[in-house]
Design an enzyme around this catalytic site. Sequence first.
Site, PDB file in Angstrom:
ATOM      1  N   ASN A   9      40.773  77.292  23.244  1.00  0.00           N
ATOM      2  CA  ASN A   9      41.109  78.717  23.235  1.00  0.00           C
ATOM      3  C   ASN A   9      40.450  79.340  24.457  1.00  0.00           C
ATOM      4  O   ASN A   9      39.239  79.547  24.477  1.00  0.00           O
ATOM      5  CB  ASN A   9      40.581  79.353  21.932  1.00  0.00           C
ATOM      6  CG  ASN A   9      40.723  80.862  21.922  1.00  0.00           C
ATOM      7  OD1 ASN A   9      41.396  81.447  22.784  1.00  0.00           O
ATOM      8  ND2 ASN A   9      40.101  81.504  20.943  1.00  0.00           N
ATOM      9  N   LYS A  11      40.748  82.243  25.630  1.00  0.00           N
ATOM     10  CA  LYS A  11      40.465  83.690  25.512  1.00  0.00           C
ATOM     11  C   LYS A  11      40.932  84.406  26.786  1.00  0.00           C
ATOM     12  O   LYS A  11      41.902  83.970  27.395  1.00  0.00           O
ATOM     13  CB  LYS A  11      38.988  83.921  25.179  1.00  0.00           C
ATOM     14  CG  LYS A  11      38.558  83.086  23.965  1.00  0.00           C
ATOM     15  CD  LYS A  11      37.233  83.461  23.392  1.00  0.00           C
ATOM     16  CE  LYS A  11      36.922  82.522  22.218  1.00  0.00           C
ATOM     17  NZ  LYS A  11      35.701  82.880  21.518  1.00  0.00           N
ATOM     18  N   HIS A  95      42.281  85.245  14.570  1.00  0.00           N
ATOM     19  CA  HIS A  95      40.996  84.918  15.212  1.00  0.00           C
ATOM     20  C   HIS A  95      40.010  86.062  14.950  1.00  0.00           C
ATOM     21  O   HIS A  95      40.403  87.232  14.938  1.00  0.00           O
ATOM     22  CB  HIS A  95      41.184  84.705  16.717  1.00  0.00           C
ATOM     23  CG  HIS A  95      39.958  84.164  17.370  1.00  0.00           C
ATOM     24  ND1 HIS A  95      38.887  84.967  17.702  1.00  0.00           N
ATOM     25  CD2 HIS A  95      39.608  82.899  17.708  1.00  0.00           C
ATOM     26  CE1 HIS A  95      37.938  84.207  18.223  1.00  0.00           C
ATOM     27  NE2 HIS A  95      38.346  82.945  18.244  1.00  0.00           N
ATOM     28  N   GLU A  97      37.970  87.538  16.713  1.00  0.00           N
ATOM     29  CA  GLU A  97      37.938  88.610  17.728  1.00  0.00           C
ATOM     30  C   GLU A  97      39.109  89.571  17.534  1.00  0.00           C
ATOM     31  O   GLU A  97      38.993  90.770  17.802  1.00  0.00           O
ATOM     32  CB  GLU A  97      37.924  87.982  19.143  1.00  0.00           C
ATOM     33  CG  GLU A  97      36.558  87.404  19.456  1.00  0.00           C
ATOM     34  CD  GLU A  97      36.556  86.193  20.368  1.00  0.00           C
ATOM     35  OE1 GLU A  97      37.525  85.985  21.113  1.00  0.00           O
ATOM     36  OE2 GLU A  97      35.564  85.439  20.319  1.00  0.00           O
ATOM     37  N   GLU A 167      36.257  78.980  11.340  1.00  0.00           N
ATOM     38  CA  GLU A 167      35.342  79.373  12.414  1.00  0.00           C
ATOM     39  C   GLU A 167      34.340  80.389  11.879  1.00  0.00           C
ATOM     40  O   GLU A 167      34.654  81.579  11.790  1.00  0.00           O
ATOM     41  CB  GLU A 167      36.124  80.012  13.561  1.00  0.00           C
ATOM     42  CG  GLU A 167      37.160  79.103  14.183  1.00  0.00           C
ATOM     43  CD  GLU A 167      37.530  79.569  15.588  1.00  0.00           C
ATOM     44  OE1 GLU A 167      37.262  78.819  16.521  1.00  0.00           O
ATOM     45  OE2 GLU A 167      38.053  80.675  15.739  1.00  0.00           O
ATOM     46  N   GLY A 173      30.786  81.510  20.087  1.00  0.00           N
ATOM     47  CA  GLY A 173      30.230  81.988  21.354  1.00  0.00           C
ATOM     48  C   GLY A 173      28.726  82.219  21.318  1.00  0.00           C
ATOM     49  O   GLY A 173      28.170  82.828  22.226  1.00  0.00           O
ATOM     50  N   SER A 212      31.204  77.223  18.883  1.00  0.00           N
ATOM     51  CA  SER A 212      30.225  76.577  19.754  1.00  0.00           C
ATOM     52  C   SER A 212      30.286  75.054  19.746  1.00  0.00           C
ATOM     53  O   SER A 212      29.259  74.392  19.881  1.00  0.00           O
ATOM     54  CB  SER A 212      28.807  77.070  19.432  1.00  0.00           C
ATOM     55  OG  SER A 212      28.697  78.464  19.694  1.00  0.00           O
ATOM     56  N   GLY A 234      34.418  78.406  24.661  1.00  0.00           N
ATOM     57  CA  GLY A 234      33.703  78.250  25.921  1.00  0.00           C
ATOM     58  C   GLY A 234      33.809  76.862  26.554  1.00  0.00           C
ATOM     59  O   GLY A 234      34.099  76.735  27.751  1.00  0.00           O
TER      60      GLY A 234
HETATM   61  P1  PGA Z   1      33.392  79.047  21.089  1.00  0.00           P
HETATM   62  O1  PGA Z   1      34.712  79.806  20.590  1.00  0.00           O
HETATM   63  O2  PGA Z   1      33.720  77.588  21.109  1.00  0.00           O
HETATM   64  O3  PGA Z   1      33.124  79.613  22.457  1.00  0.00           O
HETATM   65  O4  PGA Z   1      32.317  79.374  20.113  1.00  0.00           O
HETATM   66  C1  PGA Z   1      35.502  79.292  19.553  1.00  0.00           C
HETATM   67  C2  PGA Z   1      36.647  80.219  19.263  1.00  0.00           C
HETATM   68  O5  PGA Z   1      36.458  81.438  19.343  1.00  0.00           O
HETATM   69  O6  PGA Z   1      37.758  79.762  18.941  1.00  0.00           O
END
Ligand code: PGA
Length: 251
Positions: A9, A11, A95, A97, A167, A173, A212, A234
Site C-alpha cells: 500500500n 499510500k 483502511h 486512514e 491491521e 506506521g 509495520s 512503509g
Molecule cells: P505500515 O502500513 O506497513 O506502514 O504500518 C500498513 C498499512 O497501512 O496498510
Amino acid sequence: MRQPLVMGNWKLNGTKASVEALVKALVEPAAKAEGVEVAVCPPVIFLGLVEKLTEGTRIQYGAQNADVHTAGAFTGENSPVMLKEFGCKYALVGHSERRTLHAETDAVVAAKYEAIQQNGLVPVLCIGETLAQFEANETKAVVETQLKAVIDHSGIDSFANAVIAYEPVWAIGTGKTATPEIAQSVHAHIRAYLAGFSADVAAKVQILYGGSVTGATAAELFGQADIDGGLVGGASLKPEDFAQIIAGAKQ
Ligand code: PGA
C-alpha cells in the site's frame, strides 16, 4: 490451501520516476515467488503507468479506495468501473486512514465494499482496533462489528471473493508490529467468527496482517496458521525490504 498474498500500500507517495523504478525492481522478486501473489496499490494517478509497467509480469495491482458511485456528479472521486478499466484486480476498502481521516463509517465501508465487488474488483476489507480499544481488551468485539456491517450488507458468501486485512491501528506506521502470537490469535478469531456464518467461506478467505511489517518480521508472521500474507505500507516503498517480505511468504 489458501494462496499467500503480499500487497503493498503505497499510500500518497511516489513520482513517475520512483514508481517506474519500484515496479521494475519488483518484477524479479515477484517472478521468483512461486505460489505467492504479489500486488501493489499505487495512488490512482499512477494506475495507467503501473498498468504499462506490470504488463507481462506477475505483479497485480489495485486501488487504495473507490467511490460507491460508478459515474456522475461526484467531484474528485474514482469509480470502481474506471479502476477496473485500468486493470485493477483489487481495491482496498475501510483502511484505518480512510475511516479516521475521511470519516468512513462501517456503513460507508459496507456500501463501498459492495460497489467494488459488483464492478468486478476484489475488495480488500481492512479492519482493526485502535490502541485504546486494544488496551481495553475490545479487539475481538471491534473486528466483529466491522465484519458484521459487511456481512449484513453483502452476505457471508461475498467473502468468497474478497480479502480481509487485519491491521491493528496502533501498529500502522508506528514501527510496533503485533507479535506473531497476538496477530495469529486475532486472525484465528476472525476466521472463527466467519465460520459461525459459513465454515466453507471462513476456511477459504485470505486474511492478511498489516501494521509495520518489515523484511525482518514477515516470515514469522506469515508462518502463522491463519495469516495468509500481508498488507504492507512503509516497507513496500523500499524494493529490498519488500522483496524480503515477498520471500517471507513463500510456502
Ligand atoms: P505500515 O502500513 O506497513 O506502514 O504500518 C500498513 C498499512 O497501512 O496498510
